[in-house]
Scaffold this motif. Structure first.
Motif, PDB file in Angstrom:
ATOM      1  N   UNK A 152     -56.064 -12.192  36.440  1.00  0.00           N
ATOM      2  CA  UNK A 152     -57.021 -11.817  37.202  1.00  0.00           C
ATOM      3  C   UNK A 152     -57.154 -12.876  38.376  1.00  0.00           C
ATOM      4  N   UNK A 153     -57.220 -14.199  38.077  1.00  0.00           N
ATOM      5  CA  UNK A 153     -57.671 -15.545  38.944  1.00  0.00           C
ATOM      6  C   UNK A 153     -56.394 -15.533  39.971  1.00  0.00           C
ATOM      7  N   UNK A 154     -55.010 -15.157  39.781  1.00  0.00           N
ATOM      8  CA  UNK A 154     -53.835 -15.387  40.611  1.00  0.00           C
ATOM      9  C   UNK A 154     -54.362 -14.228  41.903  1.00  0.00           C
ATOM     10  N   UNK A 155     -54.554 -13.062  41.289  1.00  0.00           N
ATOM     11  CA  UNK A 155     -55.123 -12.136  42.338  1.00  0.00           C
ATOM     12  C   UNK A 155     -56.237 -12.516  43.127  1.00  0.00           C
ATOM     13  N   UNK A 156     -57.251 -13.122  42.494  1.00  0.00           N
ATOM     14  CA  UNK A 156     -58.371 -13.498  43.398  1.00  0.00           C
ATOM     15  C   UNK A 156     -58.093 -14.485  44.394  1.00  0.00           C
ATOM     16  N   UNK A 157     -57.404 -15.406  43.993  1.00  0.00           N
ATOM     17  CA  UNK A 157     -56.818 -16.763  44.821  1.00  0.00           C
ATOM     18  C   UNK A 157     -56.004 -16.188  46.159  1.00  0.00           C
ATOM     19  N   UNK A 158     -55.270 -15.196  45.604  1.00  0.00           N
ATOM     20  CA  UNK A 158     -54.084 -14.510  46.543  1.00  0.00           C
ATOM     21  C   UNK A 158     -55.065 -13.697  47.700  1.00  0.00           C
ATOM     22  N   UNK A 159     -55.929 -13.162  47.128  1.00  0.00           N
ATOM     23  CA  UNK A 159     -56.925 -12.180  48.099  1.00  0.00           C
ATOM     24  C   UNK A 159     -57.515 -13.287  49.098  1.00  0.00           C
ATOM     25  N   UNK A 160     -58.434 -14.428  48.318  1.00  0.00           N
ATOM     26  CA  UNK A 160     -59.097 -15.129  49.321  1.00  0.00           C
ATOM     27  C   UNK A 160     -58.077 -15.794  50.319  1.00  0.00           C
ATOM     28  N   UNK A 161     -56.901 -16.007  50.045  1.00  0.00           N
ATOM     29  CA  UNK A 161     -56.198 -16.627  51.022  1.00  0.00           C
ATOM     30  C   UNK A 161     -55.549 -15.801  51.952  1.00  0.00           C
TER      31      UNK A 161
END
Length: 278
Positions: A152-161
């Motif tokens: 989930x966090x990889x998706x969150x980080x990608x979303x934020x970037x």
């Protein structure tokens, strides 16, 4: 996700080791013996300290092959910073994920180095050790969230970037917690000095006038913005926007121009500590 569900024991002994390193009193008559005794319990810290101590940055032409020798030559504060660097590296680099490595670990290390350099530039060299540690730890909440829900966090980080938006905003949107709250709880769980909570829980994009009075926190915000807006830890912005962000954080015109020089970032990336640790 609930804050109480986060596992704060990243690697069993590390938070305890970190707290004990930070709590050693540099003015105590026994500080050298205490540091030597503590470091003997962590071979990873010993290895990194000796590698860095023998680099051109610190060795002064002398080969350093023992921790007591390193402590005598470099002093307790430099050794403390290197020990904390070792713990931080082992925590941050457990993941081999490209996004985490670049936008969390490399960002934290470059922020630490930049924060330390800003202290020197502004005549506050005595604050350099704490500024370095603040830079290393300011995003520890991201690591803890990632360790508890990596996919989930990889998706969150990608979303934020990609958006772009602040990581805390994206974390709150998808998980209903953010790395500021997790970082603050980690400081309590790990029994680190209470004021470290300011470094991990503050929105560094927007400081209040009172927060700017805290020199280390102010320098941390400037260093964080510099590194994020260069595309490491955040979205890349053009030079005028980067300068505007720094000025909004209370950086002077001269300081903004100094850190935005291409040579400043190159110096950080070519720093021996950075090269050894990434």
């Amino acid at each position: 996700m609930k804050l109480d569900s986060i596992n704060f024991r990243v690697v069993t002994a590390q938070p305890d080791f970190l707290a004990r390193i930070i709590q050693i009193n540099a003015d105590s008559d026994r500080c050298f013996q205490e540091m030597d005794s503590l470091l003997r319990s962590d071979q990873g810290a010993v290895s990194l300290i000796l590698r860095v101590a023998n680099s051109a940055m610190y060795s002064r032409g002398k080969h350093i092959n023992t921790i007591p020798h390193a402590i005598n030559l470099l002093g307790i504060n430099v050794i403390r910073s290197l020990a904390i660097l070792s713990v931080s590296r082992s925590i941050f680099t457990q993941s081999k994920n490209r996004l985490i490595k670049k936008h969390v670990w490399q960002h934290s290390l470059l922020t630490a180095l930049a924060c330390q350099q800003i202290c020197t530039k502004l005549g506050e060299k005595k604050l350099g050790e704490e500024a370095f540690v603040a830079g290393l730890l300011h995003d520890i909440g991201k690591v803890l969230i990632f360790n508890n829900c990596p996919d989930e966090y990889i998706k969150i980080l990608d979303y934020a970037l990609q958006k772009p938006c602040d990581c805390a905003e994206a974390e709150q949107k998808f998980l209903e917690i953010n790395h500021h709250d997790v970082g603050r709880k980690a400081i309590l769980e790990w029994k680190l000095p209470g004021h470290f909570g300011n470094y991990v829980s503050t929105n560094l994009e927007q400081l209040s006038p009172d927060q700017i009075q805290d020199k280390v926190l102010h320098f941390l915000a400037i260093a964080n913005s510099l590194v994020k807006s260069s595309g490491i830890g955040g979205y890349y912005f053009d030079l005028p926007v980067r300068k505007e962000k720094l000025m909004n954080l209370g950086a002077s015109d001269n300081l903004s121009d100094y850190v935005l020089e291409e040579s400043f970032m190159q110096q950080l990336i070519q720093n021996e500590i950075y090269l050894l640790c990434v």
